[in-house]
Write a protein that holds these residues in place. Structure first.
Motif, PDB file in Angstrom:
ATOM      1  N   GLY A  52     -24.267 -41.706  13.850  1.00 32.99           N
ATOM      2  CA  GLY A  52     -23.231 -41.113  14.232  1.00 32.99           C
ATOM      3  C   GLY A  52     -21.937 -41.467  13.503  1.00 32.99           C
ATOM      4  N   THR A  53     -20.653 -41.220  14.104  1.00 32.68           N
ATOM      5  CA  THR A  53     -19.523 -41.324  13.155  1.00 32.68           C
ATOM      6  C   THR A  53     -18.592 -42.512  13.787  1.00 32.68           C
ATOM      7  OG1 THR A  53     -18.569 -39.788  14.792  1.00 32.68           O
ATOM      8  CG2 THR A  53     -19.454 -39.085  12.777  1.00 32.68           C
ATOM      9  N   LEU A  59     -16.711 -45.218  18.254  1.00 30.98           N
ATOM     10  CA  LEU A  59     -18.042 -44.811  17.769  1.00 30.98           C
ATOM     11  C   LEU A  59     -18.596 -43.941  18.549  1.00 30.98           C
ATOM     12  CD1 LEU A  59     -19.860 -48.225  17.074  1.00 30.98           C
ATOM     13  CD2 LEU A  59     -18.373 -47.097  15.700  1.00 30.98           C
ATOM     14  N   ASP A  60     -19.291 -42.764  18.019  1.00 31.80           N
ATOM     15  CA  ASP A  60     -19.800 -41.548  18.659  1.00 31.80           C
ATOM     16  C   ASP A  60     -21.049 -41.446  18.203  1.00 31.80           C
ATOM     17  OD1 ASP A  60     -20.764 -39.172  19.869  1.00 31.80           O
ATOM     18  OD2 ASP A  60     -18.724 -38.514  20.014  1.00 31.80           O
ATOM     19  N   PHE A  61     -22.341 -41.485  18.799  1.00 32.25           N
ATOM     20  CA  PHE A  61     -23.558 -41.673  18.053  1.00 32.25           C
ATOM     21  C   PHE A  61     -24.781 -41.264  18.913  1.00 32.25           C
ATOM     22  CE2 PHE A  61     -23.014 -46.275  19.148  1.00 32.25           C
ATOM     23  CZ  PHE A  61     -24.508 -46.477  19.858  1.00 32.25           C
ATOM     24  N   CYS A  77     -24.071 -41.942  23.079  1.00 33.80           N
ATOM     25  CA  CYS A  77     -23.435 -43.276  23.385  1.00 33.80           C
ATOM     26  C   CYS A  77     -21.959 -43.212  22.791  1.00 33.80           C
ATOM     27  CB  CYS A  77     -24.071 -44.326  22.894  1.00 33.80           C
ATOM     28  SG  CYS A  77     -23.287 -45.932  23.222  1.00 33.80           S
ATOM     29  N   VAL A  78     -20.882 -43.481  23.603  1.00 38.68           N
ATOM     30  CA  VAL A  78     -19.652 -43.696  22.759  1.00 38.68           C
ATOM     31  C   VAL A  78     -19.080 -45.362  22.879  1.00 38.68           C
ATOM     32  CG1 VAL A  78     -17.211 -43.147  23.117  1.00 38.68           C
ATOM     33  CG2 VAL A  78     -18.973 -41.320  23.323  1.00 38.68           C
ATOM     34  N   SER A  79     -18.734 -45.835  21.931  1.00 38.09           N
ATOM     35  CA  SER A  79     -18.600 -47.331  22.148  1.00 38.09           C
ATOM     36  C   SER A  79     -17.029 -47.578  21.496  1.00 38.09           C
ATOM     37  CB  SER A  79     -19.499 -47.949  21.131  1.00 38.09           C
ATOM     38  OG  SER A  79     -20.927 -47.827  21.801  1.00 38.09           O
ATOM     39  N   ALA A  80     -16.310 -48.566  22.076  1.00 38.48           N
ATOM     40  CA  ALA A  80     -15.181 -49.023  21.621  1.00 38.48           C
ATOM     41  C   ALA A  80     -15.395 -50.252  20.889  1.00 38.48           C
ATOM     42  CB  ALA A  80     -14.165 -49.247  22.963  1.00 38.48           C
ATOM     43  N   VAL A  81     -14.688 -50.228  19.768  1.00 44.18           N
ATOM     44  CA  VAL A  81     -15.093 -51.489  18.786  1.00 44.18           C
ATOM     45  C   VAL A  81     -13.903 -52.596  19.203  1.00 44.18           C
ATOM     46  CG1 VAL A  81     -15.239 -52.519  16.446  1.00 44.18           C
ATOM     47  CG2 VAL A  81     -15.948 -50.083  16.964  1.00 44.18           C
ATOM     48  N   VAL A  82     -14.333 -53.915  19.574  1.00 49.34           N
ATOM     49  CA  VAL A  82     -13.383 -54.904  19.915  1.00 49.34           C
ATOM     50  C   VAL A  82     -13.627 -56.151  19.021  1.00 49.34           C
ATOM     51  CG1 VAL A  82     -12.494 -56.291  21.837  1.00 49.34           C
ATOM     52  CG2 VAL A  82     -13.409 -53.892  22.071  1.00 49.34           C
ATOM     53  N   VAL A  89     -17.314 -59.310  16.576  1.00 44.90           N
ATOM     54  CA  VAL A  89     -17.216 -58.011  17.008  1.00 44.90           C
ATOM     55  C   VAL A  89     -18.047 -57.598  18.277  1.00 44.90           C
ATOM     56  CG1 VAL A  89     -17.847 -55.545  16.384  1.00 44.90           C
ATOM     57  CG2 VAL A  89     -17.043 -56.938  14.445  1.00 44.90           C
ATOM     58  N   ARG A  90     -17.546 -57.079  19.240  1.00 46.33           N
ATOM     59  CA  ARG A  90     -18.090 -56.453  20.520  1.00 46.33           C
ATOM     60  C   ARG A  90     -17.883 -55.089  20.347  1.00 46.33           C
ATOM     61  NH1 ARG A  90     -15.479 -58.562  25.892  1.00 46.33           N
ATOM     62  NH2 ARG A  90     -17.074 -60.496  25.676  1.00 46.33           N
ATOM     63  N   LEU A  91     -18.984 -54.232  20.908  1.00 43.25           N
ATOM     64  CA  LEU A  91     -19.224 -52.962  21.368  1.00 43.25           C
ATOM     65  C   LEU A  91     -19.095 -52.770  22.612  1.00 43.25           C
ATOM     66  CD1 LEU A  91     -21.681 -51.529  18.549  1.00 43.25           C
ATOM     67  CD2 LEU A  91     -18.945 -51.835  18.372  1.00 43.25           C
ATOM     68  N   GLU A  92     -18.297 -52.113  23.198  1.00 43.67           N
ATOM     69  CA  GLU A  92     -18.067 -51.837  24.691  1.00 43.67           C
ATOM     70  C   GLU A  92     -18.550 -50.454  24.939  1.00 43.67           C
ATOM     71  OE1 GLU A  92     -14.085 -52.741  25.823  1.00 43.67           O
ATOM     72  OE2 GLU A  92     -14.610 -54.893  25.846  1.00 43.67           O
ATOM     73  N   GLU A  93     -19.783 -50.048  25.444  1.00 43.26           N
ATOM     74  CA  GLU A  93     -20.597 -48.902  25.333  1.00 43.26           C
ATOM     75  C   GLU A  93     -20.793 -48.116  26.763  1.00 43.26           C
ATOM     76  OE1 GLU A  93     -23.407 -49.972  21.782  1.00 43.26           O
ATOM     77  OE2 GLU A  93     -24.275 -50.520  23.896  1.00 43.26           O
ATOM     78  N   THR A  94     -20.449 -46.822  26.419  1.00 42.65           N
ATOM     79  CA  THR A  94     -20.729 -45.966  27.667  1.00 42.65           C
ATOM     80  C   THR A  94     -21.904 -44.921  27.233  1.00 42.65           C
ATOM     81  OG1 THR A  94     -18.665 -45.955  28.596  1.00 42.65           O
ATOM     82  CG2 THR A  94     -19.767 -44.208  29.477  1.00 42.65           C
ATOM     83  N   TRP A  95     -23.279 -45.015  27.748  1.00 40.40           N
ATOM     84  CA  TRP A  95     -24.066 -44.275  27.372  1.00 40.40           C
ATOM     85  C   TRP A  95     -24.746 -43.242  28.511  1.00 40.40           C
ATOM     86  CZ3 TRP A  95     -28.254 -45.468  30.199  1.00 40.40           C
ATOM     87  CH2 TRP A  95     -28.644 -46.647  30.742  1.00 40.40           C
ATOM     88  N   GLU A  96     -25.431 -42.266  27.874  1.00 41.03           N
ATOM     89  CA  GLU A  96     -26.311 -41.530  28.823  1.00 41.03           C
ATOM     90  C   GLU A  96     -27.555 -40.909  28.116  1.00 41.03           C
ATOM     91  OE1 GLU A  96     -24.058 -37.834  29.664  1.00 41.03           O
ATOM     92  OE2 GLU A  96     -23.318 -37.501  27.739  1.00 41.03           O
ATOM     93  N   TRP A  97     -28.701 -40.869  28.920  1.00 42.55           N
ATOM     94  CA  TRP A  97     -29.739 -40.436  28.332  1.00 42.55           C
ATOM     95  C   TRP A  97     -29.661 -39.011  28.125  1.00 42.55           C
ATOM     96  CZ3 TRP A  97     -32.941 -43.622  26.108  1.00 42.55           C
ATOM     97  CH2 TRP A  97     -32.913 -45.098  26.487  1.00 42.55           C
ATOM     98  N   GLU A  98     -30.285 -38.478  27.125  1.00 43.34           N
ATOM     99  CA  GLU A  98     -30.477 -36.928  26.965  1.00 43.34           C
ATOM    100  C   GLU A  98     -32.016 -36.511  27.321  1.00 43.34           C
ATOM    101  OE1 GLU A  98     -26.801 -35.911  24.160  1.00 43.34           O
ATOM    102  OE2 GLU A  98     -28.806 -36.491  23.159  1.00 43.34           O
ATOM    103  N   SER A  99     -32.979 -37.382  27.331  1.00 45.21           N
ATOM    104  CA  SER A  99     -34.335 -37.219  27.213  1.00 45.21           C
ATOM    105  C   SER A  99     -34.773 -37.371  28.624  1.00 45.21           C
ATOM    106  CB  SER A  99     -35.098 -37.973  26.401  1.00 45.21           C
ATOM    107  OG  SER A  99     -35.103 -39.453  26.584  1.00 45.21           O
ATOM    108  N   GLN A 100     -33.829 -38.113  29.472  1.00 45.39           N
ATOM    109  CA  GLN A 100     -34.466 -38.410  30.823  1.00 45.39           C
ATOM    110  C   GLN A 100     -33.241 -38.788  31.797  1.00 45.39           C
ATOM    111  OE1 GLN A 100     -36.555 -42.003  29.756  1.00 45.39           O
ATOM    112  NE2 GLN A 100     -34.907 -43.216  30.182  1.00 45.39           N
TER     113      GLN A 100
END
Length: 116
Positions: A52-53, A59-61, A77-82, A89-100
């Protein structure tokens, strides 16, 4: 902006549902010119990849993984880098499945003992 993720190894701080990423999973991150990617494995995941980018501390990946039961899964997933007080480093992530069905949040942190 937090420092580069290139070469860092991160791990989840808590287990997700069975068959998903867990505390035994390790992510090896790479970063170059606004692009990010990682390989991951461990626990119920035999092999996973994300790509991703990064824009600033966001982060968006997309990710795809092969699980120990032979099934595959993919998502977004979209993550905030902290940056933590100890320099990790910590990544606080919000994710969603696309295959299920399914979505959620998770936190991964740089593995202790790695140079900041």
């Amino acid at each position: 902006m937090a420092r580069s993720l290139d070469g860092l190894i991160l791990a989840p701080v808590a287990d997700q549902a069975p068959g998903q990423v867990g505390t035994r999973t390790r992510f090896t991150y790479h970063e170059q010119d606004g692009g990010i990617w990682a390989e991951y494995a461990g626990g119920d995941v035999v092999r996973g990849h994300l790509v991703g980018t990064r824009e600033g501390d966001r982060l968006d990946f997309r990710y795809v993984q092969l699980k120990t039961d032979g099934t595959t899964a993919s998502g977004h997933c979209v993550s905030a880098v902290v940056e933590l007080p100890d320099g990790r480093v910590r990544l606080e992530e919000t994710w969603e499945w696309e295959s299920q069905p399914g979505s959620g949040t998770s936190v991964v942190e740089q593995v202790t003992g790695q140079a900041p």
